[in-house]
Design a protein around this motif. Structure first.
Motif, mmCIF file in Angstrom:
data_model
loop_
_atom_site.group_PDB
_atom_site.id
_atom_site.type_symbol
_atom_site.label_atom_id
_atom_site.label_comp_id
_atom_site.label_asym_id
_atom_site.label_seq_id
_atom_site.Cartn_x
_atom_site.Cartn_y
_atom_site.Cartn_z
ATOM 1 N N THR A 86 0.856 -1.191 0.000
ATOM 2 C CA THR A 86 0.000 0.000 0.000
ATOM 3 C C THR A 86 0.887 1.235 0.000
ATOM 4 O OG1 THR A 86 -0.139 0.141 2.427
ATOM 5 C CG2 THR A 86 -1.837 -1.172 1.309
ATOM 6 N N GLY A 111 -2.949 -0.340 -3.724
ATOM 7 C CA GLY A 111 -3.768 0.821 -3.384
ATOM 8 C C GLY A 111 -3.071 1.680 -2.340
ATOM 9 N N ARG A 115 -8.547 -0.241 1.770
ATOM 10 C CA ARG A 115 -9.983 0.039 1.821
ATOM 11 C C ARG A 115 -10.758 -1.019 1.052
ATOM 12 N NH1 ARG A 115 -10.651 6.372 0.338
ATOM 13 N NH2 ARG A 115 -12.766 5.912 1.052
ATOM 14 N N TYR A 117 -12.404 -1.546 -1.917
ATOM 15 C CA TYR A 117 -12.491 -0.898 -3.223
ATOM 16 C C TYR A 117 -13.781 -1.243 -3.960
ATOM 17 C CZ TYR A 117 -7.746 0.809 -2.728
ATOM 18 O OH TYR A 117 -6.627 1.481 -2.297
ATOM 19 N N LEU A 120 -16.214 1.587 -3.516
ATOM 20 C CA LEU A 120 -15.783 2.944 -3.868
ATOM 21 C C LEU A 120 -16.227 3.320 -5.277
ATOM 22 C CD1 LEU A 120 -12.108 2.859 -2.499
ATOM 23 C CD2 LEU A 120 -14.188 3.583 -1.312
ATOM 24 N N ASN A 125 -11.539 5.133 -6.576
ATOM 25 C CA ASN A 125 -10.744 3.984 -7.019
ATOM 26 C C ASN A 125 -9.503 4.450 -7.773
ATOM 27 O OD1 ASN A 125 -11.532 0.923 -6.857
ATOM 28 N ND2 ASN A 125 -13.499 2.006 -6.910
ATOM 29 N N GLU A 128 -6.937 6.230 -5.491
ATOM 30 C CA GLU A 128 -6.199 5.322 -4.611
ATOM 31 C C GLU A 128 -5.111 4.564 -5.367
ATOM 32 O OE1 GLU A 128 -6.517 4.252 -1.216
ATOM 33 O OE2 GLU A 128 -7.623 6.103 -0.886
ATOM 34 N N PRO A 149 -6.283 -5.624 -5.425
ATOM 35 C CA PRO A 149 -7.211 -4.911 -4.538
ATOM 36 C C PRO A 149 -7.234 -5.522 -3.143
ATOM 37 C CG PRO A 149 -8.411 -6.251 -6.144
ATOM 38 C CD PRO A 149 -6.975 -6.304 -6.532
ATOM 39 N N PHE A 154 -13.410 -5.624 -5.462
ATOM 40 C CA PHE A 154 -13.403 -4.662 -6.567
ATOM 41 C C PHE A 154 -14.784 -4.630 -7.219
ATOM 42 C CE2 PHE A 154 -12.221 -8.707 -8.503
ATOM 43 C CZ PHE A 154 -12.963 -8.743 -9.670
ATOM 44 N N THR A 158 -13.536 -0.095 -10.177
ATOM 45 C CA THR A 158 -12.140 -0.499 -9.977
ATOM 46 C C THR A 158 -11.532 -0.956 -11.295
ATOM 47 O OG1 THR A 158 -12.932 -1.413 -7.874
ATOM 48 C CG2 THR A 158 -10.623 -1.801 -8.449
#
Length: 236
Positions: A86, A111, A115, A117, A120, A125, A128, A149, A154, A158
């Motif tokens: 990350t 990412g 989180r 994803y 999101l 997405n 990140e 992810p 995802f 994503t």
């Protein structure tokens, strides 16, 4: 004459309807083509090389205390794997990230933050993934090309974001589930060795029991004729 006029009018209406249907069909095909372009990048649950090659993917957002020992084990066995980091972790552990890379391992994008994803929107997405990409680039001077992810979560947003940023999405074929407290060294060994196959991707994390299990796992896979490598080793 009136009947002929009505017939001509009906034929005219039918022709307009046919032309309209054809026109709408072309629009629909165009939309489908754009969608296929949007989601053109691949999502890999395993590789596509039919050889006895297996990839190790280590997702990193914590566990840095176990990474030096992990690196020593891999170096001893002459193995290069993929570490998906990350952006937040990379920022806090620049020297360790450099050591991972300098010792011959591939770096992937996990990412910026860990989180979900799959929940999101497109903008977050993309932000990140891109932010992590930039963090790694600023530290190592490399462009990552694989995105894993967090938690394997995802959605279409994503996929679209990853595609626009030239990333393939990497999942897994074998999950060690090593992050769970009830996962023992023996369970990790069993989960990997009973499912090992050509081009499979093994998901792991820097955990104490993973470190304990790896020497036996590596020796057993090699004995069975497997080459152990990184994500690029199982994807053409």
């Amino acid at each position: 004459m009136k009947i002929m006029y009505i017939k001509k009018k009906v034929i005219y209406i039918i022709l307009i309807a046919i032309v309209t249907i054809i026109f709408l069909s072309f629009i629909r095909v165009g939309i489908r083509n754009r969608d296929s372009e949007t989601f053109a990048r691949d999502i890999y649950y395993n590789g596509n090389i039919d050889k006895k090659v297996i990839a190790f993917a280590c997702n990193v957002d914590w566990g840095e205390e176990y990474i030096p020992k992990l690196l020593d084990i891999l170096e001893e066995e002459d193995i290069s794997i993929t570490f998906f980091v990350t952006g937040k972790w990379a920022e806090k552990n620049e020297s360790l990230l450099k050591e991972i890379y300098n010792r011959g391992h591939q770096i992937g994008n996990h990412g910026y933050s860990h989180r979900d994803y799959g929940k999101l929107n497109y903008e977050i997405n993309k932000s990140e993934i891109e932010k992590c990409h930039n963090v790694v680039y600023n530290i190592l001077g490399i462009d990552c090309k694989y995105f894993a992810p967090p938690s394997g979560s995802f959605n279409d947003n994503t996929i679209k974001a990853a595609n626009e940023l030239n990333y393939d999405i990497i999942m897994w074929s074998i999950d060690t589930i090593d992050w769970r407290e009830d996962t023992t060294e023996e369970l990790i060994v069993q989960r990997i060795l009973t499912k090992a196959d050509n081009s499979h991707i093994v998901l792991m994390h820097p955990k104490e029991n993973t470190i304990k299990a790896l020497p036996y796992v590596i020796k057993s896979l090699k004995k069975d004729g497997f080459h152990i490598g990184n994500i690029s080793d199982v994807i053409k």
